[in-house]
Design an enzyme around this catalytic site. Structure first.
Site, PDB file in Angstrom:
ATOM      1  N   ASP A  91       1.010  -1.339  -0.091  1.00 32.56           N
ATOM      2  CA  ASP A  91       0.013   0.060  -0.066  1.00 32.56           C
ATOM      3  C   ASP A  91       0.950   1.248   0.183  1.00 32.56           C
ATOM      4  O   ASP A  91       2.198   1.245   0.372  1.00 32.56           O
ATOM      5  CB  ASP A  91      -0.920   0.026   1.208  1.00 32.56           C
ATOM      6  CG  ASP A  91      -1.913   1.061   1.317  1.00 32.56           C
ATOM      7  OD1 ASP A  91      -2.032   1.873   0.388  1.00 32.56           O
ATOM      8  OD2 ASP A  91      -2.713   1.281   2.156  1.00 32.56           O
ATOM      9  N   ASP A 270      -7.506  -7.560   1.328  1.00 36.88           N
ATOM     10  CA  ASP A 270      -6.667  -7.406   2.665  1.00 36.88           C
ATOM     11  C   ASP A 270      -7.485  -6.737   3.563  1.00 36.88           C
ATOM     12  O   ASP A 270      -8.433  -6.115   3.645  1.00 36.88           O
ATOM     13  CB  ASP A 270      -5.328  -6.474   2.223  1.00 36.88           C
ATOM     14  CG  ASP A 270      -5.722  -5.163   2.352  1.00 36.88           C
ATOM     15  OD1 ASP A 270      -5.407  -4.564   3.686  1.00 36.88           O
ATOM     16  OD2 ASP A 270      -6.325  -4.482   1.429  1.00 36.88           O
TER      17      ASP A 270
END
Length: 377
Positions: A91, A270
């Site tokens: 990320d 996720d």
């Protein structure tokens, strides 16, 4: 990036496929356990593949702060640093910066923020976030975006979405300028924003599709909006994002959220739920969750989930794991986390099988009835 579709469900937008990277192929739909700081908390890296983990997620913000780009670069990238030879996604850290609302300032250039560790002043730009992820060496990287809160006014969400598009343009351009450092290919996904507003989501999605990212994430969900609102946005996103590229729903979530998102064409997920709740003694089974710290399990010598084929259920009883938790043994946290990761991997693996059989929708409905019928048994 090569993404091969294998099958689609006959009654929904659910689909299964394979995403190919230089570190291995990833079957989809897939859940990615969160290893924020290059570690799945309490679980040794060498045990992950035994839990059927195909890809893990790490966080650019946290790795940038500690150990820092210099050390990760000297280690030869995060794969070597953490001894993981499978695919890895990072990320951008945009969500973490968003969560530091009292410690950051957003401008056209990027985000200036104070480290939550020592208060030092730092800046993320679309360009240096790409550079940091080149140093990390993740297989899939996310660009810097702004994630507005679910309570934000439409005018703010609109301006925020426009800024995210401009940042995406800069990130995409910079990505093409600098090469990978460790001999394997890296890919870049775009992140759509627009809050709960369908027209703003459409503008964001179309702009990012025009930039030809390798895949697309739906961002800004699971930040306080009702689940039905999220599902409505996913149904829209399914019609706007390319069929031949993977779709990733960031930060989601519960088993019910995941299955309902798969039904709406999402491929990747996720969430910290399996690891965070595992460390608190809450474990997931095919028939609901249970809190193993409870006294009612003190003399319960059955496995956590009878008939579930994983190392935890084959080898340890509820009573033993409860004992470990209640005396503060770290091994108890490890076993609970392993159980939860194994369950979430089973969930997406079973979804893949049911999609190929053409029975995903009926299986999903039956599973959720059973999962919600016996809480904390």
């Amino acid at each position: 990036m090569q993404f091969s579709l294998i099958a689609t469900d006959t009654h929904s937008a659910a689909r299964c496929g394979v995403l190919h990277t230089d570190h291995g192929s990833i079957p989809t739909p897939i859940f990615m356990p969160v290893g924020t700081r290059a570690s799945i908390k309490s679980v040794p890296t060498n045990l992950l593949k035994g839990l059927d983990v195909h890809i893990i997620l790490a966080n650019t913000y946290h790795l940038y702060l500690k150990p820092g780009n210099d050390i990760v670069g000297k280690a030869g990238g995060v794969h070597r640093f953490m001894n993981w030879d499978g695919p890895l996604l990072t990320d951008s850290g945009g969500y973490q910066v968003y969560s530091l609302s009292d410690l950051r300032k957003i401008t056209e250039e990027g985000v200036t923020f104070k480290s939550h560790l020592d208060g030092s002043k730092l800046q993320f730009t679309p360009e240096n976030v790409v550079e940091t992820q080149r140093i990390i060496g993740s297989d899939i990287m996310m660009p810097l975006d702004e994630c507005p809160p679910s309570t934000a006014e439409r005018s703010y969400v609109e301006k925020s979405g426009e800024l995210t598009i401009r940042w995406a343009e800069r990130a995409r351009k910079h990505f093409t300028k600098i090469s990978p450092l460790y001999g394997h290919k890296q890919y870049q996904f775009g992140i759509t924003q627009g809050g709960v507003y369908e027209d703003l989501r459409a503008i964001s999605s179309r702009a990012l599709v025009d930039l030809d990212f390798n895949g697309y994430a739906v961002g800004g969900m699971a930040v306080g909006e009702p689940a039905e609102t999220m599902y409505r946005i996913l149904e829209l996103s399914h019609t706007l994002l390319p069929e031949h590229k993977p779709r990733y729903l960031m930060g989601v979530g519960t088993p019910e959220n995941i299955l309902n998102a798969i039904e709406r064409g999402i491929d990747m997920f996720d969430c910290v739920i399996p690891t965070r709740e595992g460390r608190n003694g809450r474990v997931y089974t095919r028939y609901g969750t249970m809190n193993l710290r409870s006294a009612k399990f003190a003399e319960d010598f059955r496995p956590i989930d009878e008939g579930f084929d994983n190392e935890v259920c084959r080898s340890y009883s509820r009573a033993y794991i409860r004992h470990l938790l209640n005396v503060g043994e770290i091994f108890g946290l490890t076993l609970c986390t392993m159980q939860n990761i194994s369950f979430f991997m089973w969930l997406t693996a079973t979804a893949r099988k049911e999609i190929q059989r053409g029975t995903f929708t009926s299986w999903k409905e039956q599973f959720l009835r059973e999962f919600n019928s016996k809480p904390d048994r």
